[in-house]
Design an enzyme around this catalytic site. Structure first.
Site, PDB file in Angstrom:
ATOM      1  CB  SER A  23      10.873  10.731  38.624  1.00  0.00           C
ATOM      2  OG  SER A  23      12.011  10.983  39.395  1.00  0.00           O
ATOM      3  CG  HIS A  72      13.747   6.320  38.089  1.00  0.00           C
ATOM      4  ND1 HIS A  72      14.082   7.357  37.227  1.00  0.00           N
ATOM      5  CD2 HIS A  72      13.071   6.904  39.111  1.00  0.00           C
ATOM      6  CE1 HIS A  72      13.625   8.495  37.713  1.00  0.00           C
ATOM      7  NE2 HIS A  72      13.011   8.249  38.855  1.00  0.00           N
ATOM      8  CG  ASP A 131      15.228   6.854  34.110  1.00  0.00           C
ATOM      9  OD1 ASP A 131      14.408   5.922  34.189  1.00  0.00           O
ATOM     10  OD2 ASP A 131      15.332   7.755  34.955  1.00  0.00           O
TER      11      ASP A 131
END
Length: 609
Positions: free
Chosen positions: A240, A92, A142
């Site tokens: 992230s 992402h 992801d």
């Protein structure tokens, strides 16, 4: 009801291991992987429950595989070094290509506010996102691989982490560590110095049970969770792409996960079903499903070579009555980045050409594609994706193919065959293959004047000279009558996206002629599973705009041409609407039709579901 964006925060997602790759893995594993020159602090109850959300700073050099992905010196996401050229991050983080293509990777980073000794910054050469990742379900697969445009020099502050060995896994209750420069609290400030938190792994049963309590339940077999039901320790926005790392029995730090997502930051999920503000564990994607994919790419990335034939000779000629082209030469090889390859096919004069693609694996049409030209260098379309199109009949004795790849993706290319055909054009040829014509002619439904078959699907594309419009004149029309022309029908579009429908016909009445608004006309005929009739026959003619007293602006944009596509099968290029960066060697070729690689299965159409 979807989870609101301010509640769903992408932060955590795990990678675990699949057996059967010991030889493969050992051949690429760095013997110094997972080694930190900083001894970890002894764990006690309080250090166990420290957190990035309000947690502790990391001593410089503790996790030398941790990197910062930056846009204009601003930290965007984390990542993990697995070799001198490869970094793992979250998919992402790469989903927005406008951002991804501008990122640099800084290794040896500790304090974001200052340049420090040992820092190394490299540009990204290739971005590979897991093929099963989707922005509609960003918690699934992801993960992305980044190949650097250069190599990291390993030392005290820059080293790779270890990938898991076959059979190696970390059971529920195992304490692992994640690190990053994410927020210190939900909605709170961003730190300048790298932070860390220790997290226990949960059982699969507890993980699944918690996710089913959410207002929008999340299911899947790729999940592994970390954290405590009472919350208080977690990763957060900005973490992230970073690493979830565990020390194996030999003391080496092993990459167990990639920071992906969570509901809130450090929230409790105890009695979650009855809460208004719910929480979730840190969620990780099971590495057993992605490790073979990782190994495939980091191995082939070192040895993949595309064919040298023709790519070094942009005007390479392939002539004869039939032949084939493999690019690259083997299905087991990947095409290189930054390619511009051109082939010119010539069949005997006054012959037409039939193309068949037996293999197609080309990434996004924005960055990698096979473009097709014919007659006065006019573009026919471009191909990408993996679904094979039907055969393509070209009303020309010559055709030019141009393959372009940029520095973000690679795949296994394409194989095609070509064959010269006598130009005995059949009016119903559009029902046997996609038919692209550059001359006036006649078209008709399958089996005309006999009844057409059920589930028929026919497509013709006419391309007139740019100074002409196209006129469609029906000689006969006998199509099963239905009130809204939704069962059996003929449609006419002035663009191949089928966004500009200019006419739709059924019934038994011959309509007035139809004039296109551009030099392109797509005509399609569809029938359903019930009832048939005689069909239709129509003439196509080219009309000069000057004869119609229609002026043409030099800035007039010819509509983009493509078919409706299965999700992920193809992408559309539009020079005015495309916000993606063009490949380094891509020429400005203006408006482009994009050929659907999955839709055009001529002659038969599946029933409605």
């Amino acid at each position: 009801m979807p989870i609101s964006k301010d509640k769903l925060i992408l932060i955590l997602g795990m990678v675990c291991l699949e057996q059967g790759h010991s030889e493969t893995l050992s051949s690429i594993r760095n013997p110094d992987c997972g080694q930190s020159l900083v001894k970890p602090q002894p764990q006690n109850y309080f250090s166990l429950f420290s957190r990035i959300v309000g947690g502790s700073q990391v001593e410089k050099g503790s996790y030398p595989w941790q990197v910062s992905l930056k846009q204009k010196q601003k930290h965007i996401c984390g990542g993990t070094i697995i070799s001198s050229q490869w970094v793992i991050t979250a998919a992402h983080c790469m989903a927005n290509r406008n951002i991804a293509l501008t990122l640099n990777v800084t290794a040896g980073e500790h304090d974001l506010s200052q340049a420090e000794p040992g820092e190394q910054t490299l540009a990204i050469e290739t971005i590979i996102i897991h093929p099963q990742f989707s922005t509609r379900k960003p918690m699934i697969y992801d993960i992305a691989l980044l190949k650097m445009a250069g190599t990291f020099q390993f030392g005290q502050f820059v080293r790779p982490v270890c990938l898991p060995e076959p059979g190696e896994h970390f059971n529920a209750g195992f304490i692992c560590t994640t690190a990053g420069w994410g927020r210190l609290s939900e909605g709170g400030r961003l730190p300048q110095v790298l932070q860390q938190v220790n997290l226990p792994i949960l059982t699969q049963e507890e993980c699944e049970a918690v996710l089913l309590t959410l207002k929008n339940p999340i299911t899947g077999k790729t999940f592994l969770c970390t954290g405590s039901p009472d919350g208080g320790r977690d990763a957060c926005q900005g973490d992230s792409g970073g690493s979830l790392m565990c020390q194996n029995r030999k003391g080496a730090w092993t990459l167990a996960g990639v920071t992906s997502w969570g509901l809130g930051c450090g929230r409790s999920w105890r009695n979650n079903a009855r809460k208004k503000e719910q929480g979730s564990p840190g969620i990780f994607t099971d590495l057993r499903r992605v490790l073979p994919w990782i190994l495939k790419h980091i191995q082939t990335g070192h040895r993949r070579k595309s064919t040298k034939a023709l790519c070094s000779e942009p005007d390479g000629l392939i002539s004869g009555s039939e032949g084939e082209l493999h690019f690259p030469e083997s299905l087991h090889l990947y095409y290189e980045s930054k390619q511009l390859c051109v082939w010119t096919f010539l069949v005997p004069e006054d012959m037409h050409m039939l193309l068949n693609l037996s293999h197609l694996d080309i990434e996004s049409c924005h960055h990698n594609y096979l473009a097709m030209y014919s007659l006065e260098d006019r573009l026919v379309g471009k191909f990408c994706g993996e679904n094979l199109p039907s055969s393509i009949l070209i009303g020309s004795s010559s055709i030019r193919l141009r393959f372009i790849s940029d520095a973000t993706d690679y795949a296994t290319g394409f194989n095609l065959t070509y064959k010269a055909l006598k130009p005995r054009y059949h009016p119903d040829s559009g029902c046997r293959s996609l038919t692209i014509l550059f001359e006036e002619g006649t078209i008709q439904s399958l089996h005309y004047p006999e009844d057409y078959s059920n589930m028929a699907s026919c497509t013709w594309i006419f391309q007139a000279p740019n100074y002409c419009l196209i006129k469609l004149s029906f000689q006969s029309l006998e199509i099963e009558e239905n009130g809204d022309c939704s069962s059996d029908y003929v449609t006419v579009h002035s663009d191949v996206e089928k966004e500009k429908e200019i006419a739709r016909f059924c019934d038994y009445v011959i309509p007035s002629p139809v004039l296109s608004s551009s030099s392109v006309m797509l005509i399609s005929f569809q029938s359903d599973e019930n009832g048939t009739a005689r069909g239709f026959q129509a003439d196509i003619s080219f009309i000069s705009r000057a004869d119609l007293n229609i002026s043409i602006s030099e800035d007039e944009s010819v509509p983009l041409e493509t078919w409706d596509l299965p999700p992920g099968a193809m992408e559309i290029f539009d020079a005015e609407r495309d916000t993606h960066t063009k490949p380094p060697y891509e020429e400005d070729i203006g408006e482009m039709p994009a050929i659907d690689s999955g839709l055009l299965k001529q002659g038969e159409r599946r029933g409605k579901h």
